[in-house]
Write a protein that holds these residues in place. Structure first.
Motif, mmCIF file in Angstrom:
data_model
loop_
_atom_site.group_PDB
_atom_site.id
_atom_site.type_symbol
_atom_site.label_atom_id
_atom_site.label_comp_id
_atom_site.label_asym_id
_atom_site.label_seq_id
_atom_site.Cartn_x
_atom_site.Cartn_y
_atom_site.Cartn_z
ATOM 1 N N SER A 43 0.831 -1.217 0.000
ATOM 2 C CA SER A 43 0.000 0.000 0.000
ATOM 3 C C SER A 43 0.858 1.257 0.000
ATOM 4 C CB SER A 43 -0.950 -0.002 1.210
ATOM 5 O OG SER A 43 -0.242 0.166 2.417
ATOM 6 N N HIS A 44 1.984 1.242 0.735
ATOM 7 C CA HIS A 44 2.854 2.427 0.771
ATOM 8 C C HIS A 44 3.695 2.544 -0.504
ATOM 9 C CE1 HIS A 44 2.050 4.154 4.712
ATOM 10 N NE2 HIS A 44 1.952 2.922 5.184
ATOM 11 N N PHE A 45 4.097 1.415 -1.077
ATOM 12 C CA PHE A 45 4.766 1.472 -2.378
ATOM 13 C C PHE A 45 3.830 2.067 -3.425
ATOM 14 C CE2 PHE A 45 7.902 -2.038 -1.186
ATOM 15 C CZ PHE A 45 9.004 -1.210 -1.269
ATOM 16 N N GLU A 46 2.566 1.639 -3.397
ATOM 17 C CA GLU A 46 1.575 2.156 -4.350
ATOM 18 C C GLU A 46 1.405 3.664 -4.184
ATOM 19 O OE1 GLU A 46 -1.407 -1.690 -4.991
ATOM 20 O OE2 GLU A 46 -1.782 -0.275 -3.367
ATOM 21 N N LYS A 47 1.376 4.113 -2.926
ATOM 22 C CA LYS A 47 1.220 5.546 -2.668
ATOM 23 C C LYS A 47 2.432 6.319 -3.173
ATOM 24 C CE LYS A 47 -1.027 9.021 -0.789
ATOM 25 N NZ LYS A 47 -2.312 9.490 -1.359
#
Length: 431
Positions: A288-292
């Protein structure tokens, strides 16, 4: 600077974040407004470009008072450029006249004086525009330091660009970071860059002192916290790193760098856990943080590669391949492309596509056998060869891989005796 050499939307976002995180550094903020003006010009928003130049002029005058003439040369030149393109020729001439006055006041006789601040501002502008211009930026910083060796701004810029471009064990980068800290004793970000390099060389006592000093002096600066978080993730407590990075995210929620560091922390937590459910939970947090990070900075190539690798691990092979292909088509600089080859090799290896894995590892190794990614690719190639040789010691593909490594790096594994050494090493690793 060419528009096609960067993702102009992402560049605009980063500049706006720097502007909004104004921490009392008026000179740096004035420089950011100058860069914003150029980006707005490229996007055809001339009035917004003009407003940014006015803000840059205002901040420069507030910061330097009566001694600001030379520091306004670039801004006045930009005003003249912009008014010319707006067909406001009288205003263009007015700013050209201002430049003429500065020149006559500074050098009434000579017409060939090199102005340090013009070279210095050129260096910063090139450095912030795209990684592709780092070489030109480095040369400009080197040139301006010949003119003003004690100037903190130029020492800091040169140190940062060396940190971005030199190898981890580079003495030149470490020496310049020390020099930059001497001329910028209140710049805690520089202390952390030096701490990260010293830690890689196992100089932990000095590194720890620098980290503690920076955190004590700048406990709420997100630029400082993100590097403290990176240091702790690599050399200390991952949980403490996560706590600090979350705090930084409250101040800078749209920082791709901080989201990326959090993603790496959760990825590390995932790798430390044996419980399958908990491991999967941290993998999804990391994703989720990589995507953000990638959403906030579509040119963040390494984050895209790491996201794709996690998609692959999570069984989302189609999404992984899509992200990899996007990254490959987006990457412009050598460092990013080499990192992509490494991650793409891992992806293909995880997907059991050994020929493609070998191909991308070879491409990565050829681009720089002495770099971190190059060395990792070499290790992965040796492991692939070792696995094949453990089944058939005369496997021609495995021997070909070892011969390739020898050609590129000089690492001699081409003889039967050396191949037996590979097999022995493999057995020891299993034990």
């Amino acid at each position: 600077m060419k528009k096609e050499d960067t993702n102009i939307t992402d560049h605009l976002t980063r500049l706006e974040q720097n502007r909004d995180l104004n921490l009392g550094e008026e000179a740096g903020t004035a420089r950011t407004h100058n860069s914003l003006a150029y980006v707005k010009y490229l996007l055809g928003s001339y009035e917004e470009a003009l407003a940014n130049l006015k803000k840059s002029e205002e901040l420069t005058k507030d910061c330097y008072g009566d001694n600001c003439d030379e520091r306004l040369i670039v801004t006045y030149g930009n005003f003249a450029w912009l008014h010319f393109h707006m067909k406001q020729y009288a205003e263009c001439k007015r700013y050209l006249d201002k430049l003429k006055e500065i020149k006559e006041k500074k050098t009434p006789v000579s017409t060939s004086v090199l102005y340090p601040h013009v070279v210095g501002e050129m260096a910063w502008a090139l450095f912030k525009f795209t990684r592709k211009y780092y070489g030109r930026a480095k040369e400009c910083f080197r040139k301006v330091l010949e003119l003003e060796p004690e100037e903190g701004e130029w020492n800091a810029g040169y140190a940062i660009v060396l940190h971005r471009t030199e190898s981890n064990c580079s003495k030149i980068a470490i020496q310049q970071l020390r020099r930059a800290i001497q001329t910028n004793p209140d710049n805690d970000e520089l202390k952390l860059l030096l701490a990260l390099r010293l830690a890689r060389l196992k100089m932990f006592d000095e590194a720890k002192d620098l980290v503690e000093s920076a955190l004590e002096m700048s406990p709420n600066n997100p630029h400082v916290i993100r590097y403290v978080g990176k240091y702790l993730r690599n050399y200390g407590s991952v949980d403490w790193s996560i706590s600090l990075l979350k705090r930084a995210l409250d101040v800078a929620p749209d920082s791709a760098f901080i989201h990326h560091q959090l993603a790496l922390c959760y990825k590390q937590k995932k790798e430390q856990l044996k419980d399958k459910f908990e491991s999967q939970r941290f993998r999804h947090l990391s994703i989720s943080h990589f995507e953000k990070a990638v959403t906030l900075d579509s040119g963040f190539i390494v984050a895209m590669a790491q996201l794709a690798a996690l998609y692959s691990e999570d069984g989302q092979i189609g999404r992984a391949d899509e992200v990899f292909q996007t990254a490959l088509s987006t990457a412009k600089d050598k460092t990013s492309i080499q990192a992509l080859y490494l991650y793409f090799g891992k992806f293909q290896q995880y997907s059991k596509c050994w020929p493609l894995a070998v191909r991308y590892y070879k491409d990565c190794l050829k681009m720089g056998p002495d770099t971190k990614d190059g060395k990792k690719s070499g290790e992965n190639l040796r492991k692939i060869a070792s696995k094949r040789l453990s089944k058939n010691r005369y496997d021609t593909r495995a021997l070909g891989i070892l011969e390739f490594i020898e050609q590129v790096t000089g690492w001699n594994q081409s003889t039967t005796e050396d191949c037996e050494h590979v097999l022995e090493s493999t057995c020891n690793e299993k034990q």
